[in-house]
Each structure stands twice: as structure tokens, then as C-alpha cells.
Design a protein around this motif. Structure first.
Motif, PDB file in Angstrom:
ATOM      1  N   ASP A  30       0.899  -1.221   0.025  1.00  0.00           N
ATOM      2  CA  ASP A  30      -0.133  -0.109   0.216  1.00  0.00           C
ATOM      3  C   ASP A  30       0.809   1.107  -0.094  1.00  0.00           C
ATOM      4  N   GLU A  31       0.438   2.193  -0.904  1.00  0.00           N
ATOM      5  CA  GLU A  31       1.224   3.558  -0.858  1.00  0.00           C
ATOM      6  C   GLU A  31       0.839   4.285   0.300  1.00  0.00           C
ATOM      7  N   LEU A  32       1.778   4.876   0.979  1.00  0.00           N
ATOM      8  CA  LEU A  32       1.468   5.942   2.007  1.00  0.00           C
ATOM      9  C   LEU A  32       1.607   7.257   1.314  1.00  0.00           C
ATOM     10  N   ASP A  33       2.384   7.663   0.724  1.00  0.00           N
ATOM     11  CA  ASP A  33       2.438   8.796  -0.166  1.00  0.00           C
ATOM     12  C   ASP A  33       3.465   8.979  -1.476  1.00  0.00           C
ATOM     13  N   ASP A  34       3.805   9.778  -1.824  1.00  0.00           N
ATOM     14  CA  ASP A  34       4.640   9.850  -2.985  1.00  0.00           C
ATOM     15  C   ASP A  34       6.010   9.135  -2.528  1.00  0.00           C
ATOM     16  N   ALA A 101      16.343   5.344   2.649  1.00  0.00           N
ATOM     17  CA  ALA A 101      17.269   6.421   1.907  1.00  0.00           C
ATOM     18  C   ALA A 101      16.814   7.475   1.138  1.00  0.00           C
ATOM     19  N   THR A 102      17.502   8.299   1.247  1.00  0.00           N
ATOM     20  CA  THR A 102      17.079   9.575   0.369  1.00  0.00           C
ATOM     21  C   THR A 102      18.398  10.084  -0.256  1.00  0.00           C
ATOM     22  N   ALA A 103      18.289  10.306  -1.612  1.00  0.00           N
ATOM     23  CA  ALA A 103      19.506  10.393  -2.579  1.00  0.00           C
ATOM     24  C   ALA A 103      19.377  11.506  -3.471  1.00  0.00           C
ATOM     25  N   LYS A 104      20.279  12.270  -3.607  1.00  0.00           N
ATOM     26  CA  LYS A 104      20.265  13.365  -4.938  1.00  0.00           C
ATOM     27  C   LYS A 104      20.864  12.692  -5.871  1.00  0.00           C
ATOM     28  N   PHE A 105      19.879  12.591  -7.207  1.00  0.00           N
ATOM     29  CA  PHE A 105      20.436  12.076  -8.383  1.00  0.00           C
ATOM     30  C   PHE A 105      20.556  13.498  -9.288  1.00  0.00           C
ATOM     31  N   ASP A 106      21.052  13.244 -10.717  1.00  0.00           N
ATOM     32  CA  ASP A 106      21.036  14.392 -11.639  1.00  0.00           C
ATOM     33  C   ASP A 106      19.478  14.845 -11.793  1.00  0.00           C
ATOM     34  N   ASP A 107      18.523  14.156 -11.850  1.00  0.00           N
ATOM     35  CA  ASP A 107      17.255  14.468 -11.997  1.00  0.00           C
ATOM     36  C   ASP A 107      16.490  14.814 -10.633  1.00  0.00           C
ATOM     37  N   GLY A 108      17.178  15.032  -9.654  1.00  0.00           N
ATOM     38  CA  GLY A 108      16.450  15.246  -8.419  1.00  0.00           C
ATOM     39  C   GLY A 108      16.539  14.486  -7.463  1.00  0.00           C
ATOM     40  N   VAL A 109      15.679  14.503  -6.316  1.00  0.00           N
ATOM     41  CA  VAL A 109      15.985  13.956  -4.989  1.00  0.00           C
ATOM     42  C   VAL A 109      14.795  12.951  -5.031  1.00  0.00           C
ATOM     43  N   SER A 110      15.284  11.373  -4.554  1.00  0.00           N
ATOM     44  CA  SER A 110      14.301  10.515  -4.590  1.00  0.00           C
ATOM     45  C   SER A 110      14.449   9.820  -3.053  1.00  0.00           C
ATOM     46  N   ARG A 111      13.429   9.365  -2.683  1.00  0.00           N
ATOM     47  CA  ARG A 111      13.228   8.707  -1.417  1.00  0.00           C
ATOM     48  C   ARG A 111      12.775   7.147  -1.580  1.00  0.00           C
ATOM     49  N   HIS A 112      13.571   6.186  -0.721  1.00  0.00           N
ATOM     50  CA  HIS A 112      13.087   4.975  -0.994  1.00  0.00           C
ATOM     51  C   HIS A 112      12.935   4.148   0.281  1.00  0.00           C
ATOM     52  N   ILE A 128      18.430  -2.051  -6.846  1.00  0.00           N
ATOM     53  CA  ILE A 128      17.429  -1.768  -8.248  1.00  0.00           C
ATOM     54  C   ILE A 128      16.999  -0.384  -8.065  1.00  0.00           C
ATOM     55  N   TRP A 129      16.876   0.059  -6.968  1.00  0.00           N
ATOM     56  CA  TRP A 129      16.398   1.451  -7.003  1.00  0.00           C
ATOM     57  C   TRP A 129      17.418   2.697  -7.299  1.00  0.00           C
ATOM     58  N   TYR A 130      18.727   2.345  -6.699  1.00  0.00           N
ATOM     59  CA  TYR A 130      19.778   3.115  -7.128  1.00  0.00           C
ATOM     60  C   TYR A 130      20.256   2.988  -8.543  1.00  0.00           C
ATOM     61  N   ALA A 131      20.246   1.737  -9.103  1.00  0.00           N
ATOM     62  CA  ALA A 131      20.724   1.449 -10.341  1.00  0.00           C
ATOM     63  C   ALA A 131      19.679   2.242 -11.441  1.00  0.00           C
ATOM     64  N   GLN A 132      18.403   2.079 -11.081  1.00  0.00           N
ATOM     65  CA  GLN A 132      17.416   2.740 -11.803  1.00  0.00           C
ATOM     66  C   GLN A 132      17.366   4.184 -12.050  1.00  0.00           C
ATOM     67  N   HIS A 133      18.080   4.817 -10.943  1.00  0.00           N
ATOM     68  CA  HIS A 133      18.234   6.374 -11.044  1.00  0.00           C
ATOM     69  C   HIS A 133      19.615   6.782 -11.611  1.00  0.00           C
TER      70      HIS A 133
END
Length: 195
Positions: A30-34, A101-112, A128-133
Motif C-alpha cells: 500500500d502506498e503511503l504517499d509519493d 534512503a534519500t538520495a540526490k540524483f541528476d534528476d532530483g531527489v528520491s526517497r526509497h 535496483i532503486w539506485y541503479a534505476q536512478h
């Protein structure tokens, strides 16, 4: 690499499709939020998700009320407070493994965030999350191979991964190293996996 339809591939060893990586498709998610999900290790998650959503709402209300309006002299939330909240949150999680994990990638910030009782599932999810970004559209398995090959970390694979490679190319004790090199010479990369 064998196709997903190859019966010799275990469920755990196969390459995941985009549809399989879509967490929202699974009944136990279930998704909590974004970008934040509750993953149940068994059964329905509706009660857990409702409780988790409520905890998130309460935490936000608490943080919002404590932060106040900076123009009104309200206090801002510090990194130490966020870290303490995350530590408390994970201490209460009913799973053996988890990370946020919260990481800054070229295309912004992502949390997982993942919680699981399976150490491999937790680790795979992070990779997988890291490699996708960072992959820029390159397949995840290729990104991970490149990252490991280019890093200064020397990875030790279990011997059974080499045995699996030899079986895939029909190489046995009577064949030479030259035969192995010839068998894989047309490949850009080879997969070291069990069986």
C-alpha cells in the motif's frame, strides 16, 4: 542470460520486469504517499497501511506544529530530529531488515523505504532503486555489473555462480579456458548467477 520463461530459473534469481517492479500492483503493498510504501510480509496490508498513514499524518502534524512559521520565530526541524524520528520509526517496525534512503540524483531527489524479513529482498530493492536512478535507461543488471566492476570493492562470488556460468555454455571438465572464452566471446557481458 536465459529468458524469464526458462524453467531452470528460480523465482528469486530471475530478472524482474518493469511490471514486477511496480509496487502498486501487488496486493501486499500500500502506498503511503509519493514514493513511500508499506510492504507486508504476509496477508493484506490494509490495516497496516491505514495505521502507517495515520502515523505519517500525525508525524507531519507534529512536525508542522513544532516548526511553526519561520517568520513568526518558530523553530525549524533539524537534521538530528529527522534522524531521531527515523530511528524511532524503524525500531517500531515489525521486520528484521529495513532502510530509508534519500538520495540526490541528476534528476532530483528520491526517497526509497523498504522493510522486510528477507535480507536479500531488502538489499535487492536498494540496488535496483539506485541503479534505476543512475543508469540513464541502461538495464539494471548492466548498471549493477558496471558499478561493481568499476568500484574498488573486490566482490567474491560463491563457486556455484561459476558452475552456473559453465553449465549455461555447456562447458565441462574436458573443455579448456579457451573454450570458455570462445563460448562467451560474442557476449557484451555474462551473468554470474546460481544454476
Amino acid at each position: 542470460m536465459p529468458s524469464d520463461s526458462d524453467d531452470s530459473i528460480s523465482e528469486r534469481g530471475k530478472v524482474l520486469t518493469e511490471e514486477e517492479l511496480d509496487l502498486t500492483r501487488h496486493d501486499n503493498v500500500d502506498e503511503l504517499d509519493d514514493g513511500r510504501y508499506v510492504v507486508s510480509t504476509g496477508g493484506s496490508t490494509s490495516d497496516e497501511a491505514t495505521e502507517a498513514r495515520e502515523q505519517v499524518r500525525e508525524a507531519r502534524k507534529s512536525l508542522d506544529s513544532s516548526a511553526g512559521d519561520p517568520d513568526d520565530g518558530g523553530t525549524e526541524i533539524t537534521e538530528m530530529e529527522v534522524n531521531a524520528w527515523l530511528e524511532d520509526h524503524f525500531r517500531e517496525v515489525d521486520a528484521q531488515y529495513g532502510f530509508h534512503a534519500t538520495a540526490k540524483f541528476d534528476d532530483g531527489v528520491s526517497r526509497h523505504q523498504v522493510v522486510s524479513n528477507d535480507v536479500v529482498t531488502s538489499f535487492e530493492s536498494l540496488l535496483i532503486w539506485y541503479a534505476q536512478h543512475v543508469g540513464g535507461g541502461t538495464p539494471v543488471e548492466d548498471v549493477l555489473g558496471i558499478l561493481l566492476a568499476e568500484s574498488s570493492v573486490s566482490v567474491r562470488y560463491p563457486v556455484r555462480t561459476l558452475t552456473g556460468l559453465l553449465k549455461r555454455y555447456d562447458i565441462d571438465r574436458d573443455d579448456s579456458i579457451g573454450d570458455l572464452i570462445e563460448a562467451v566471446s560474442d557476449e557484451e557481458a555474462v551473468a554470474l548467477s546460481k544454476d
